[in-house]
Write a protein that holds these residues in place. Structure first.
Motif, PDB file in Angstrom:
ATOM      1  N   ASP A  30      45.548  49.009   0.719  1.00 57.20           N
ATOM      2  CA  ASP A  30      44.912  49.469  -0.528  1.00 57.20           C
ATOM      3  C   ASP A  30      44.172  48.400  -0.984  1.00 57.20           C
ATOM      4  O   ASP A  30      43.694  47.475  -0.426  1.00 57.20           O
ATOM      5  N   GLU A  31      43.635  48.536  -2.325  1.00 55.87           N
ATOM      6  CA  GLU A  31      42.621  47.590  -2.842  1.00 55.87           C
ATOM      7  C   GLU A  31      43.219  46.428  -3.088  1.00 55.87           C
ATOM      8  O   GLU A  31      42.662  44.983  -3.365  1.00 55.87           O
ATOM      9  N   GLN A  32      44.773  45.847  -2.919  1.00 56.91           N
ATOM     10  CA  GLN A  32      45.295  44.638  -3.079  1.00 56.91           C
ATOM     11  C   GLN A  32      45.518  44.208  -1.773  1.00 56.91           C
ATOM     12  O   GLN A  32      46.208  43.139  -1.819  1.00 56.91           O
ATOM     13  N   PHE A  33      45.204  44.909  -0.871  1.00 53.45           N
ATOM     14  CA  PHE A  33      45.326  44.199   0.499  1.00 53.45           C
ATOM     15  C   PHE A  33      44.930  43.075   1.012  1.00 53.45           C
ATOM     16  O   PHE A  33      45.661  42.027   1.623  1.00 53.45           O
ATOM     17  N   GLU A  34      43.787  42.676   0.576  1.00 55.67           N
ATOM     18  CA  GLU A  34      43.208  41.383   0.880  1.00 55.67           C
ATOM     19  C   GLU A  34      44.226  40.364   0.357  1.00 55.67           C
ATOM     20  O   GLU A  34      44.237  39.156   0.792  1.00 55.67           O
ATOM     21  N   LYS A  35      44.500  40.320  -0.865  1.00 53.61           N
ATOM     22  CA  LYS A  35      45.381  39.550  -1.548  1.00 53.61           C
ATOM     23  C   LYS A  35      46.610  39.367  -0.783  1.00 53.61           C
ATOM     24  O   LYS A  35      47.142  37.998  -0.682  1.00 53.61           O
ATOM     25  N   ARG A  36      47.361  40.347  -0.295  1.00 49.31           N
ATOM     26  CA  ARG A  36      48.568  40.279   0.509  1.00 49.31           C
ATOM     27  C   ARG A  36      48.231  39.631   1.735  1.00 49.31           C
ATOM     28  O   ARG A  36      49.160  38.857   2.149  1.00 49.31           O
ATOM     29  N   LEU A  37      46.996  40.195   2.427  1.00 54.60           N
ATOM     30  CA  LEU A  37      46.869  39.340   3.754  1.00 54.60           C
ATOM     31  C   LEU A  37      46.826  37.878   3.497  1.00 54.60           C
ATOM     32  O   LEU A  37      47.290  37.272   4.545  1.00 54.60           O
ATOM     33  N   ARG A  42      49.268  32.587   4.627  1.00 57.19           N
ATOM     34  CA  ARG A  42      49.938  31.234   4.477  1.00 57.19           C
ATOM     35  C   ARG A  42      51.369  31.118   4.683  1.00 57.19           C
ATOM     36  O   ARG A  42      51.887  30.042   5.214  1.00 57.19           O
ATOM     37  N   VAL A  43      52.148  32.019   4.341  1.00 62.92           N
ATOM     38  CA  VAL A  43      53.451  32.243   4.774  1.00 62.92           C
ATOM     39  C   VAL A  43      53.615  31.977   6.384  1.00 62.92           C
ATOM     40  O   VAL A  43      54.643  31.095   6.911  1.00 62.92           O
TER      41      VAL A  43
END
Length: 220
Positions: A30-37, A42-43
């Protein structure tokens, strides 16, 4: 006399980080995917190589693909192909009454651990199970191991389809014990026969309190 399998779930300090990153990547783009990616990338860089390598392959692919294209591929993969079903209890029970009981038990396990699902989430979606596992590693490890045959069948199906999400399933598999003989047999049976079928559906054994209506594409 045949000895009962008494294997216990062993978790490592990095397991919760791996499972949380995998959960983020298996949710709908969704629209938050780039942040999750970015967070998952990093993890992944901190994890053991067998777990990190496939995750980084996925993040590289996703970083070079538009979110809308990823979303389209996600729906085509997980919503339109039964063999790529992300709902783990489906592999063991199909759409039968036994699956309704399994869903209820999962929801109760989460509640006992103080973990509450959103109203738009089914408890057996792999992204949900992984998110819970990150908060309660011993129980989460047990749940993932109990569904090892279904996870392996999903992993093989995604690899057969050359799906980018196959990398995430490869990473999940790398956090779990190697398949035992009986689990290999279960995978072969599932592949040959498919999940059970029953016309009665789930309603007789479910309640709206425990089983919200499924949302296309799983957690969003």
């Amino acid at each position: 006399m045949k000895r009962k399998n008494t294997r216990t779930a062993r978790t490592e300090p990095w397991h919760p980080y791996a499972w949380q990153a995998q959960s983020l990547l298996l949710a709908y783009p969704d629209e938050q995917f780039e942040k999750r990616l970015a967070l998952a990338g990093r993890v992944a860089a901190t994890l053991p190589e067998p777990v990190a390598r496939p995750l980084l392959r996925f993040t590289t692919h996703a970083g070079q693909t538009t979110t809308s294209d990823l979303a389209t591929a996600y729906v085509a993969t997980f919503d339109h192909r039964k063999r790529c079903c992300p709902y783990l209890t489906y592999y063991a029970h199909g759409d039968t009454r036994k699956r309704g009981i399994a869903l209820l038990r999962l929801k109760q396990t989460y509640a006992a651990g103080g973990w509450r699902l959103g109203d738009d989430e089914l408890p057996d979606h792999l992204a949900v199970v992984l998110e819970f596992a990150a908060t309660d590693p011993p129980i989460g490890h047990r749940l993932l191991t109990e569904h090892r045959a279904g996870l392996e069948l999903l992993r093989l199906a995604l690899n057969d389809d050359n799906s980018p999400w196959a990398h995430v399933l490869d990473s999940v598999s790398a956090t779990l014990p190697a398949l035992a003989g009986d689990e290999h047999g279960a995978v072969l049976r599932l592949a040959a026969e498919g999940p059970p079928e029953e016309e009665v559906g789930l309603d007789p054994y479910t309640s709206p309190v425990f089983l919200p209506d499924p949302v296309v594409g799983g957690p969003r």
